[in-house]
Design a protein around this motif. Sequence first.
Motif, PDB file in Angstrom:
ATOM      1  N   UNK A  77       0.715  -1.099  -0.322  1.00  0.00           N
ATOM      2  CA  UNK A  77      -0.340   0.205  -0.057  1.00  0.00           C
ATOM      3  C   UNK A  77       0.822   1.136  -0.352  1.00  0.00           C
ATOM      4  N   UNK A  78       2.336   0.853  -0.165  1.00  0.00           N
ATOM      5  CA  UNK A  78       3.059   2.245  -0.184  1.00  0.00           C
ATOM      6  C   UNK A  78       2.752   3.753  -1.458  1.00  0.00           C
ATOM      7  N   UNK A  79       2.025   3.318  -2.082  1.00  0.00           N
ATOM      8  CA  UNK A  79       2.123   4.558  -2.851  1.00  0.00           C
ATOM      9  C   UNK A  79       0.580   4.984  -2.581  1.00  0.00           C
ATOM     10  N   UNK A  80      -0.247   4.712  -2.137  1.00  0.00           N
ATOM     11  CA  UNK A  80      -1.487   4.836  -0.791  1.00  0.00           C
ATOM     12  C   UNK A  80      -1.955   5.858  -0.208  1.00  0.00           C
ATOM     13  N   UNK A  81      -0.601   6.138   0.319  1.00  0.00           N
ATOM     14  CA  UNK A  81      -0.816   6.349   2.090  1.00  0.00           C
ATOM     15  C   UNK A  81      -1.354   7.646   2.292  1.00  0.00           C
ATOM     16  N   UNK A  82      -1.557   8.567   1.414  1.00  0.00           N
ATOM     17  CA  UNK A  82      -1.607   9.575   1.632  1.00  0.00           C
ATOM     18  C   UNK A  82      -3.090   9.954   0.535  1.00  0.00           C
ATOM     19  N   UNK A  83      -3.955   9.071   0.421  1.00  0.00           N
ATOM     20  CA  UNK A  83      -5.320   9.109  -0.191  1.00  0.00           C
ATOM     21  C   UNK A  83      -6.058   8.699   0.525  1.00  0.00           C
ATOM     22  N   UNK A  84      -7.440   9.055   0.725  1.00  0.00           N
ATOM     23  CA  UNK A  84      -8.597   9.621   1.515  1.00  0.00           C
ATOM     24  C   UNK A  84      -8.894   7.448   1.008  1.00  0.00           C
TER      25      UNK A  84
ATOM     26  N   UNK B  42      -6.217  -2.012   3.790  1.00  0.00           N
ATOM     27  CA  UNK B  42      -6.028  -1.177   5.234  1.00  0.00           C
ATOM     28  C   UNK B  42      -6.467  -1.722   6.186  1.00  0.00           C
ATOM     29  N   UNK B  43      -7.788  -2.376   6.724  1.00  0.00           N
ATOM     30  CA  UNK B  43      -8.700  -2.620   7.338  1.00  0.00           C
ATOM     31  C   UNK B  43      -7.514  -4.183   8.216  1.00  0.00           C
TER      32      UNK B  43
END
Lengths: 232, 288
Positions: free
Chosen positions: A131-138, A150-151
Amino acid sequence: MHESPIIRLRHVSHAFASFWALKDLVLDIFPGEFVFLTGPSGAGKTTLLRLLHGSLPIQRGAATIAGYDLNSLTRRRLHSLRRDVAVVFQDFMVLPERSVRENIALPLVIRGLSRDLIQRRVNAVLRGLHLQGKDHIACGRLSGGEQQRVAIARSIVSNPRVLLADEPTGNLDPEYSLRLLDIFGRFNVHGTTMILATHDQNLIQAMPQARILHLDQGQLQGEEHAVSTSGI
Amino acid sequence: MLSRLLGSELISWKYIRTEQIIAFLGVGLIMFLALCAFLGAKWIHSLLVSSATDIQIQVFWKPDQPMDQVRMAWDEARQLPSVDGVATFTPAQALKQMQSDIGQNVELSWLKDHNPLPPTAVIQANISHNSTATELVRQIEALPGVDRVHSNPLEVHAAESWRHIALTIVWPLITVLLLTQAVVLANTVRLSLSRLHEDILVLRLIGATRWACQAPILFRMLALTFAGTTLALLGLKLVQLQAHEVLSSPPFHWSCPFLSWPEILAAYLCASAVTGLSSILAIHSQGL
């Protein structure tokens, strides 16, 4: 297995009004086991997981999990229990407005860990679940499979002793389901006891070393074990 | 931990929901209306009640009363509650005043040694203080050496009536209005939290204590209330400036002051109390 069970149920029953969801359950689960909880809808799988997570009180019988006596759980002990026993739901239960990183970090923030430690742990989990590239996405903007990751990340970031998962792949396609199962398997190898409620036979067959508990009408109907199925 | 949870609330205002923005505007409007009603009542009270309760009482002492005793009675009159001022006239001063009023055509100096005019005093009072007008007249009549007390009975009764109306009708009505606004404010806050059920549930499931769940929500609602009340006060100030510009000029000459600092502080405290209580009740109703 000679050590003490991490989960022990003795004649546990639970009713909703006059309907008995669980009847006289006797069960031992040992540390590090990977357990599938199977059965048709209404068999009592979710009720059992909710009991183990402290969401439902013990009406009859005795139960302990990770050293917590579920019969005498105070509010303070309940919060502590939920830090050692994590749960993953079918409908993800992430905070949609917060970013992936914020969602994953939440259990660590609640525990009052330092910012550095939180960042290191969250980064490790982000890498482990890709999930590295998506860490700042809501989280609300992610796909179902990503939200479920994420859960799972949030549930494992604090290294729980037990992870309960209630139909975690129920909303996902088969390929993604197997990928998630692989993630669960890796954390099980690191010592987390896994209890996964599912009626997906593909998942069960993909994990031959797991223990399989069959629930129906609130009772334990049978049990399979990789050791026993192999005839040993 | 709590400061970090609060911090994440602080720096994440981008996560503020539409319901909370509406709550902020709602708080601003409700507080603006409530404060307008309060300020209007305050102006009416100071204008009507204070001026309507100004009365004038004329007091005549006995002509043969020694002047030192009369002067002591005048000092006693000045100390009476509600008395704003006492204008006194010795017999000689009264004769001189009469001469001045009548003019040069009539010579009154021959009355100097046998002055028939008694010592008098004109007492100005405002019965917005604790005593009633009737009671004040009784106290003046009881002063040593007083012969007669003249007052306009209509003026006395009108003054007491305005005070009575203010205490029994106007201010109770304003109180009811403010309580209604408090209920509306509480409901607005509660509704804005109705969608927080899932957030609270997630926090509980991952082991957050009750206070860790409540604190960020409470803090956010108190911050919104503070901002909304500030907005209301700014709006009220604009209204007060406009009203003062219009009403302080002829023919009105009315004074329209803004709220005092204690009243402003009370507005913030009352709004915060209502918000805090209704937030806690709303959170509890969602299972915390």
